[in-house]
Design an enzyme around this catalytic site. Sequence first.
Site, PDB file in Angstrom:
ATOM      1  N   ASP A 106       0.893  -1.097  -0.064  1.00  9.51           N
ATOM      2  CA  ASP A 106      -0.083  -0.015  -0.146  1.00  9.51           C
ATOM      3  C   ASP A 106       0.937   1.220   0.061  1.00  9.51           C
ATOM      4  O   ASP A 106       2.159   1.057   0.114  1.00  9.51           O
ATOM      5  CB  ASP A 106      -1.088   0.117   1.175  1.00  9.51           C
ATOM      6  CG  ASP A 106      -2.356   0.740   0.760  1.00  9.51           C
ATOM      7  OD1 ASP A 106      -2.377   1.429  -0.080  1.00  9.51           O
ATOM      8  OD2 ASP A 106      -3.336   0.711   1.843  1.00  9.51           O
ATOM      9  N   ASP A 107       0.387   2.490  -0.276  1.00  8.18           N
ATOM     10  CA  ASP A 107       1.164   3.744  -0.145  1.00  8.18           C
ATOM     11  C   ASP A 107       1.382   4.040   1.240  1.00  8.18           C
ATOM     12  O   ASP A 107       2.558   4.415   1.515  1.00  8.18           O
ATOM     13  CB  ASP A 107       0.382   4.697  -1.177  1.00  8.18           C
ATOM     14  CG  ASP A 107      -1.207   4.988  -0.618  1.00  8.18           C
ATOM     15  OD1 ASP A 107      -1.639   4.159   0.207  1.00  8.18           O
ATOM     16  OD2 ASP A 107      -1.752   5.784  -1.372  1.00  8.18           O
ATOM     17  N   ASP A 110      -2.025   4.824   7.934  1.00  4.70           N
ATOM     18  CA  ASP A 110      -2.595   6.002   8.745  1.00  4.70           C
ATOM     19  C   ASP A 110      -3.109   5.496  10.013  1.00  4.70           C
ATOM     20  O   ASP A 110      -2.252   5.429  11.053  1.00  4.70           O
ATOM     21  CB  ASP A 110      -3.360   6.900   8.083  1.00  4.70           C
ATOM     22  CG  ASP A 110      -3.926   8.183   8.833  1.00  4.70           C
ATOM     23  OD1 ASP A 110      -3.707   8.161  10.005  1.00  4.70           O
ATOM     24  OD2 ASP A 110      -4.072   8.950   8.034  1.00  4.70           O
TER      25      ASP A 110
HETATM   26  O1  LIG Z   1      -4.400   3.058   7.673  1.00 10.15           O
HETATM   27  P1  LIG Z   1      -5.623   3.913   7.182  1.00 10.15           P
HETATM   28  O2  LIG Z   1      -6.338   4.676   8.232  1.00 10.15           O
HETATM   29  O3  LIG Z   1      -6.920   2.835   6.976  1.00 10.15           O
HETATM   30  O4  LIG Z   1      -5.349   4.611   5.873  1.00 10.15           O
HETATM   31  C1  LIG Z   1      -4.581   4.320   4.962  1.00 10.15           C
HETATM   32  C2  LIG Z   1      -5.392   4.107   3.596  1.00 10.15           C
HETATM   33  O5  LIG Z   1      -6.109   5.258   3.163  1.00 10.15           O
HETATM   34  C3  LIG Z   1      -5.833   5.386   1.745  1.00 10.15           C
HETATM   35  O6  LIG Z   1      -6.490   4.524   0.888  1.00 10.15           O
HETATM   36  P2  LIG Z   1      -8.126   5.166   0.635  1.00 10.15           P
HETATM   37  O7  LIG Z   1      -9.143   4.429   1.710  1.00 10.15           O
HETATM   38  O8  LIG Z   1      -8.083   6.779   0.931  1.00 10.15           O
HETATM   39  O9  LIG Z   1      -8.357   4.575  -0.684  1.00 10.15           O
HETATM   40  P3  LIG Z   1      -7.547   4.792  -1.943  1.00 10.15           P
HETATM   41  O10 LIG Z   1      -6.268   4.235  -1.888  1.00 10.15           O
HETATM   42  O11 LIG Z   1      -8.374   4.190  -3.008  1.00 10.15           O
HETATM   43  O12 LIG Z   1      -7.391   6.377  -2.269  1.00 10.15           O
HETATM   44  C4  LIG Z   1      -4.308   4.755   1.663  1.00 10.15           C
HETATM   45  O13 LIG Z   1      -4.195   4.520   0.166  1.00 10.15           O
HETATM   46  C5  LIG Z   1      -4.612   3.421   2.429  1.00 10.15           C
HETATM   47  O14 LIG Z   1      -4.828   2.566   1.862  1.00 10.15           O
HETATM   48  N1  LIG Z   2      -3.755  10.938   0.215  1.00 12.91           N
HETATM   49  C1  LIG Z   2      -3.840  10.374   1.588  1.00 12.91           C
HETATM   50  N2  LIG Z   2      -4.655   9.544   1.773  1.00 12.91           N
HETATM   51  C2  LIG Z   2      -4.677   8.936   3.338  1.00 12.91           C
HETATM   52  N3  LIG Z   2      -5.700   8.076   3.687  1.00 12.91           N
HETATM   53  C3  LIG Z   2      -5.278   7.990   4.953  1.00 12.91           C
HETATM   54  N4  LIG Z   2      -4.182   8.831   5.305  1.00 12.91           N
HETATM   55  C4  LIG Z   2      -4.109   9.550   4.325  1.00 12.91           C
HETATM   56  C5  LIG Z   2      -3.176  10.516   4.036  1.00 12.91           C
HETATM   57  O1  LIG Z   2      -2.169  11.135   4.609  1.00 12.91           O
HETATM   58  N5  LIG Z   2      -3.085  10.918   2.780  1.00 12.91           N
HETATM   59 MG   LIG Z   3      -5.718   3.128  -0.251  1.00 11.24          MG
END
Ligand SMILES: O=P(O)(O)OC[C@H]1O[C@H](OP(=O)(O)OP(=O)(O)O)[C@H](O)[C@@H]1O
Ligand SMILES: Nc1nc2[nH]cnc2c(=O)[nH]1
Ligand SMILES: [Mg+2]
Length: 173
Positions: A106-107, A110
């Site tokens: 994952d990126d 959080d």
């Molecule tokens: O640790 P957490 O609080 O769960 O947050 C982390 C997740 O939040 C973001 O995804 P998001 O759900 O925004 O979706 P996306 O990747 O499709 O943008 C990010 O890419 C992680 O997958």
């Molecule tokens: N882009 C972005 N997405 C999130 N999802 C949860 N935390 C983050 C953050 O810091 N940046």
């Molecule tokens: Mg995500």
Amino acid sequence: MAMTGTVQTRNEKTITYATVTWDQMHCDARLLAATLLRDCSPFRGIVAITRGGLIPAAILGRELGCRLIESISVASYAGEEGTQQEPELLKAAAAAGDGEGFLIVDDLVDSGVTARYVRRMLPKAVFACLYAKPDGRPHADHFVTEVPQDTWVLFPWDMAPQFIPPLNQDRTV
Ligand SMILES: O=P(O)(O)OC[C@H]1O[C@H](OP(=O)(O)OP(=O)(O)O)[C@H](O)[C@@H]1O
Ligand SMILES: Nc1nc2[nH]cnc2c(=O)[nH]1
Ligand SMILES: [Mg+2]
């Protein structure tokens, strides 16, 4: 992180942000690949957590020589500023079984809610991400950079270059 600052949101709140450029992300993904190659490669395949994990997974797949890329789709954030809901599984990682031999990518982590949810589905997989906030850190086996919990990371796909007027607006000088 390339740059940090603050931004005023629509509801008058000020949030701290950290921007990540494409180059920085590429560089961080390569650093992560080097650690994974040294410590826990080879992998049978990679599971990218969509959508944020897709680009890091592509870079890691290239560096690690791994061509089997599966995805898992989890929706857990409702809005741009991070209002969180219960994770909802939109697509399972069918090819990854119980995760044995797979790398989950994952990126960032959080709160750790997404990572914990995905790890429960793939208990034998290794979990790696580029950035980790303190609450999410215990859920990642490998990450590159820690980010403060109160900082919102802006990824390259969250931003666009735009015109900024010069500091000196007096054109007669
Ligand atoms: O640790 P957490 O609080 O769960 O947050 C982390 C997740 O939040 C973001 O995804 P998001 O759900 O925004 O979706 P996306 O990747 O499709 O943008 C990010 O890419 C992680 O997958
Ligand atoms: N882009 C972005 N997405 C999130 N999802 C949860 N935390 C983050 C953050 O810091 N940046
Ligand atoms: Mg995500």
